[in-house]
Each structure stands twice: as structure tokens, then as C-alpha cells.
Design a protein around this motif. Structure first.
Motif, PDB file in Angstrom:
ATOM      1  N   HIS A  39      36.127   8.247  84.462  1.00  0.00           N
ATOM      2  CA  HIS A  39      36.077   9.597  85.026  1.00  0.00           C
ATOM      3  C   HIS A  39      36.271   9.467  86.530  1.00  0.00           C
ATOM      4  O   HIS A  39      35.453   8.837  87.219  1.00  0.00           O
ATOM      5  N   LEU A  40      37.357  10.071  87.042  1.00  0.00           N
ATOM      6  CA  LEU A  40      37.803   9.782  88.401  1.00  0.00           C
ATOM      7  C   LEU A  40      38.244  11.038  89.148  1.00  0.00           C
ATOM      8  O   LEU A  40      38.928  11.890  88.566  1.00  0.00           O
ATOM      9  N   PRO A  41      37.928  11.141  90.434  1.00  0.00           N
ATOM     10  CA  PRO A  41      38.591  12.145  91.270  1.00  0.00           C
ATOM     11  C   PRO A  41      39.978  11.628  91.621  1.00  0.00           C
ATOM     12  O   PRO A  41      40.149  10.443  91.913  1.00  0.00           O
ATOM     13  N   LEU A  42      40.974  12.504  91.590  1.00  0.00           N
ATOM     14  CA  LEU A  42      42.346  12.073  91.812  1.00  0.00           C
ATOM     15  C   LEU A  42      43.036  12.950  92.848  1.00  0.00           C
ATOM     16  O   LEU A  42      42.689  14.117  93.031  1.00  0.00           O
ATOM     17  N   LEU A  43      44.037  12.373  93.488  1.00  0.00           N
ATOM     18  CA  LEU A  43      44.946  13.109  94.351  1.00  0.00           C
ATOM     19  C   LEU A  43      46.234  13.374  93.591  1.00  0.00           C
ATOM     20  O   LEU A  43      46.714  12.498  92.867  1.00  0.00           O
ATOM     21  N   LEU A  44      46.806  14.548  93.764  1.00  0.00           N
ATOM     22  CA  LEU A  44      48.096  14.880  93.173  1.00  0.00           C
ATOM     23  C   LEU A  44      49.114  15.080  94.286  1.00  0.00           C
ATOM     24  O   LEU A  44      48.918  15.917  95.169  1.00  0.00           O
ATOM     25  N   GLU A  45      50.190  14.298  94.229  1.00  0.00           N
ATOM     26  CA  GLU A  45      51.332  14.512  95.111  1.00  0.00           C
ATOM     27  C   GLU A  45      52.402  15.213  94.279  1.00  0.00           C
ATOM     28  O   GLU A  45      53.145  14.592  93.520  1.00  0.00           O
ATOM     29  N   ALA A  46      52.480  16.530  94.421  1.00  0.00           N
ATOM     30  CA  ALA A  46      53.355  17.325  93.558  1.00  0.00           C
ATOM     31  C   ALA A  46      54.831  17.019  93.771  1.00  0.00           C
ATOM     32  O   ALA A  46      55.638  17.135  92.847  1.00  0.00           O
ATOM     33  N   GLY A  47      55.213  16.614  94.994  1.00  0.00           N
ATOM     34  CA  GLY A  47      56.612  16.399  95.299  1.00  0.00           C
ATOM     35  C   GLY A  47      57.152  15.024  94.950  1.00  0.00           C
ATOM     36  O   GLY A  47      58.340  14.759  95.164  1.00  0.00           O
ATOM     37  N   GLU A  48      56.313  14.151  94.419  1.00  0.00           N
ATOM     38  CA  GLU A  48      56.757  12.794  94.073  1.00  0.00           C
ATOM     39  C   GLU A  48      57.092  12.717  92.590  1.00  0.00           C
ATOM     40  O   GLU A  48      56.214  12.818  91.743  1.00  0.00           O
ATOM     41  N   GLY A  49      58.359  12.539  92.269  1.00  0.00           N
ATOM     42  CA  GLY A  49      58.769  12.435  90.876  1.00  0.00           C
ATOM     43  C   GLY A  49      58.984  13.800  90.239  1.00  0.00           C
ATOM     44  O   GLY A  49      58.765  14.860  90.852  1.00  0.00           O
ATOM     45  N   GLU A  50      59.396  13.776  88.990  1.00  0.00           N
ATOM     46  CA  GLU A  50      59.740  15.016  88.281  1.00  0.00           C
ATOM     47  C   GLU A  50      58.543  15.941  88.100  1.00  0.00           C
ATOM     48  O   GLU A  50      58.648  17.160  88.237  1.00  0.00           O
ATOM     49  N   TYR A  51      57.370  15.358  87.792  1.00  0.00           N
ATOM     50  CA  TYR A  51      56.183  16.162  87.523  1.00  0.00           C
ATOM     51  C   TYR A  51      55.039  15.887  88.495  1.00  0.00           C
ATOM     52  O   TYR A  51      53.946  16.400  88.314  1.00  0.00           O
ATOM     53  N   ALA A 163      48.812   4.244  91.566  1.00  0.00           N
ATOM     54  CA  ALA A 163      49.711   5.392  91.648  1.00  0.00           C
ATOM     55  C   ALA A 163      50.298   5.588  90.265  1.00  0.00           C
ATOM     56  O   ALA A 163      50.837   4.643  89.676  1.00  0.00           O
ATOM     57  N   LEU A 164      50.190   6.799  89.742  1.00  0.00           N
ATOM     58  CA  LEU A 164      50.631   7.061  88.371  1.00  0.00           C
ATOM     59  C   LEU A 164      51.649   8.208  88.373  1.00  0.00           C
ATOM     60  O   LEU A 164      51.281   9.382  88.402  1.00  0.00           O
ATOM     61  N   PRO A 165      52.966   7.869  88.365  1.00  0.00           N
ATOM     62  CA  PRO A 165      53.980   8.920  88.248  1.00  0.00           C
ATOM     63  C   PRO A 165      53.873   9.595  86.870  1.00  0.00           C
ATOM     64  O   PRO A 165      53.825   8.913  85.846  1.00  0.00           O
ATOM     65  N   ILE A 166      53.826  10.913  86.863  1.00  0.00           N
ATOM     66  CA  ILE A 166      53.667  11.642  85.600  1.00  0.00           C
ATOM     67  C   ILE A 166      55.017  11.709  84.890  1.00  0.00           C
ATOM     68  O   ILE A 166      55.985  12.259  85.411  1.00  0.00           O
ATOM     69  N   ARG A 167      55.063  11.148  83.690  1.00  0.00           N
ATOM     70  CA  ARG A 167      56.305  11.141  82.908  1.00  0.00           C
ATOM     71  C   ARG A 167      56.362  12.291  81.907  1.00  0.00           C
ATOM     72  O   ARG A 167      57.442  12.684  81.473  1.00  0.00           O
ATOM     73  N   ARG A 168      55.205  12.788  81.527  1.00  0.00           N
ATOM     74  CA  ARG A 168      55.131  13.901  80.571  1.00  0.00           C
ATOM     75  C   ARG A 168      53.876  14.692  80.878  1.00  0.00           C
ATOM     76  O   ARG A 168      52.843  14.108  81.247  1.00  0.00           O
ATOM     77  N   ILE A 169      53.954  16.026  80.737  1.00  0.00           N
ATOM     78  CA  ILE A 169      52.799  16.852  81.051  1.00  0.00           C
ATOM     79  C   ILE A 169      52.709  17.998  80.052  1.00  0.00           C
ATOM     80  O   ILE A 169      53.736  18.556  79.638  1.00  0.00           O
ATOM     81  N   GLU A 170      51.487  18.309  79.632  1.00  0.00           N
ATOM     82  CA  GLU A 170      51.238  19.388  78.679  1.00  0.00           C
ATOM     83  C   GLU A 170      50.105  20.265  79.209  1.00  0.00           C
ATOM     84  O   GLU A 170      49.116  19.752  79.727  1.00  0.00           O
ATOM     85  N   GLY A 171      50.252  21.562  79.050  1.00  0.00           N
ATOM     86  CA  GLY A 171      49.190  22.480  79.432  1.00  0.00           C
ATOM     87  C   GLY A 171      48.851  23.408  78.277  1.00  0.00           C
ATOM     88  O   GLY A 171      49.741  23.930  77.601  1.00  0.00           O
ATOM     89  N   LYS A 172      47.564  23.592  78.047  1.00  0.00           N
ATOM     90  CA  LYS A 172      47.104  24.490  76.980  1.00  0.00           C
ATOM     91  C   LYS A 172      46.159  25.522  77.581  1.00  0.00           C
ATOM     92  O   LYS A 172      45.088  25.184  78.076  1.00  0.00           O
ATOM     93  N   TRP A 173      46.591  26.769  77.538  1.00  0.00           N
ATOM     94  CA  TRP A 173      45.791  27.904  77.987  1.00  0.00           C
ATOM     95  C   TRP A 173      45.388  28.675  76.725  1.00  0.00           C
ATOM     96  O   TRP A 173      46.071  29.610  76.314  1.00  0.00           O
ATOM     97  N   LYS A 174      44.311  28.268  76.069  1.00  0.00           N
ATOM     98  CA  LYS A 174      43.864  28.923  74.825  1.00  0.00           C
ATOM     99  C   LYS A 174      42.950  30.086  75.226  1.00  0.00           C
ATOM    100  O   LYS A 174      41.743  29.926  75.371  1.00  0.00           O
ATOM    101  N   LEU A 175      43.552  31.259  75.384  1.00  0.00           N
ATOM    102  CA  LEU A 175      42.836  32.412  75.919  1.00  0.00           C
ATOM    103  C   LEU A 175      42.917  33.619  74.987  1.00  0.00           C
ATOM    104  O   LEU A 175      42.807  34.761  75.430  1.00  0.00           O
ATOM    105  N   GLY A 176      43.121  33.344  73.698  1.00  0.00           N
ATOM    106  CA  GLY A 176      43.146  34.436  72.731  1.00  0.00           C
ATOM    107  C   GLY A 176      44.468  35.167  72.646  1.00  0.00           C
ATOM    108  O   GLY A 176      44.516  36.295  72.131  1.00  0.00           O
TER     109      GLY A 176
END
Length: 210
Positions: A39-51, A163-176
Motif C-alpha cells: 500500500h503506497l502513496p504514488l505520484l502520477l506524471e500524466a504526460g509521460e507515456g500513453e496513459y 517508475a511504472l509506465p501505464i500500459r493499460r488502464i481501466e475505470g469503473k464508475w458503478k453508480l447505478g
């Protein structure tokens, strides 16, 4: 992640926003003795890589970093607000009674393979940025420069960065979204009236779906 089309979130800006709002992520991968998670706090660099690219660090004594160094794929889970949904809130309950409880939630899963590093200056920059991110908004923010440099150097020798470049990303907004407008409104009103702040937060996130 099981991802019905009605719950799928594909807006990358929304996914990144939720990742930043999820203060503590869970990183899972296959280690030498099976699945391991940290369980880790992370930094996101949105402009690095596709995702985007995620940055964080492990205690050097934590063996999970060795699995990443060996090329293991990682799953990083970012949990958003969640809440129990009572069938009593559905308009359909009064109509036919064919309703059951459920759980509404928001979650993002990011996948990739990490580069592991222990360069002292790179670690110093990472830890400094993480500290600044979470100290922001405090009346007197703490900074790395507040501690003796030799102490910080000793702490840096006890961690390993990645450093972990995101190769695949999924989002689930289960809001009814699969329920009627009346049922969604009932759930939103029920959660908004809850004494639990987490329920009220989810009610606010449901508003755009109505």
C-alpha cells in the motif's frame, strides 16, 4: 476487473483525477512466493507515456521490489468513494418489490512493468515531490530541507524507487447507471442524507449521471 459497459469510464482525464484523489494505492504483482501487495502513496506524471507514469518507492527490506526488478507485471488499484445501497431507496421497491442491496463504488486499475532505481539524487527528488504533494495546503508545510541532510541520506539508503509506465488502464464508475432515473435519484437522496461522509461523497459523484 469485471467491467460492464454501463459502468466503464474511459475519459483519461477523469481516470487521472481519481488516481490523484486516491491517496493510497495498492500495488499487486506475482512474487517468488505468490501474489504480494503493498500500500503506497504514488505520484502520477500524466504526460509521460500513453496513459501516464506512476512513481513511488518501497522499503528496501520489502521483497516486492525485487519481483518488479525481475519484470513482473504490476496491477495498481486506486479506490474512490464507495457506499452500501439499500433497496429501500429504490422507487421500484414501492412498485413491485423486486429489489436487492448492492454496493456502488469508483475504482481505477492501472497495469504495467516498472523500472526500479536506487540512485540517491533521483530518490531525493521523488521523496521531495511526494512530501510536497501531501504537505500542500498545510499552514506550515514540512519540507525535506527541514531535516538534517545526513539523516535524509540515511533514509534514502533504506528505500528503492520505481517508475511504472501505464500500459493499460481501466475505470469503473458503478453508480447505478443500470437503474431507472427514479431509482438513481432515490439512491442519491438516501446517500446524501447519510451521517457517513463517505456516503455523501459518493452521492455527489452520482449527480452527473442523472
Amino acid at each position: 476487473m469485471y467491467l460492464p459497459a454501463s459502468f466503464r469510464q474511459e475519459d483519461l482525464a477523469e481516470l487521472h483525477l481519481q488516481m490523484r484523489q486516491s491517496r493510497l494505492a495498492t500495488l499487486v504483482c506475482q512474487g517468488a512466493d505468490g501474489l504480494v501487495a503493498s500500500h503506497l502513496p504514488l505520484l502520477l506524471e500524466a504526460g509521460e507515456g500513453e496513459y501516464g507514469t506512476l512513481y513511488g518507492h518501497f522499503a528496501k527490506a520489502n521483497p516486492q521490489w525485487r519481483a518488479l526488478a525481475d519484470g513482473a507485471e504490476a496491477l495498481v488499484v486506486f479506490n474512490g468513494p464507495d457506499a452500501y445501497v439499500s433497496p429501500a431507496w429504490y422507487a421500484a421497491k414501492a412498485e413491485h418489490g423486486k429489489v436487492v442491496p448492492t454496493w456502488n463504488y469508483i475504482a481505477v486499475h492501472a497495469y504495467g512493468q516498472a523500472e526500479v532505481f536506487d540512485d540517491a539524487e533521483r530518490l531525493l527528488q521523488l521523496v521531495g515531490r511526494l512530501s510536497d504533494q501531501h504537505e500542500a495546503g498545510r499552514p506550515q508545510p514540512w519540507a525535506l530541507s527541514d531535516a538534517p541532510r545526513d539523516y535524509i541520506d540515511a533514509m534514502l539508503r533504506a528505500i528503492v524507487g520505481f517508475a511504472l509506465p501505464i500500459r493499460r488502464i481501466e475505470g469503473k464508475w458503478k453508480l447505478g447507471q443500470n437503474r431507472s432515473q427514479a431509482d438513481q435519484a432515490g439512491v442519491r437522496e438516501g446517500l446524501a442524507g447519510s451521517a457517513d461522509g463517505r456516503d455523501r461523497e459518493l452521492a455527489q459523484r452520482m449527480a452527473p449521471t442523472l
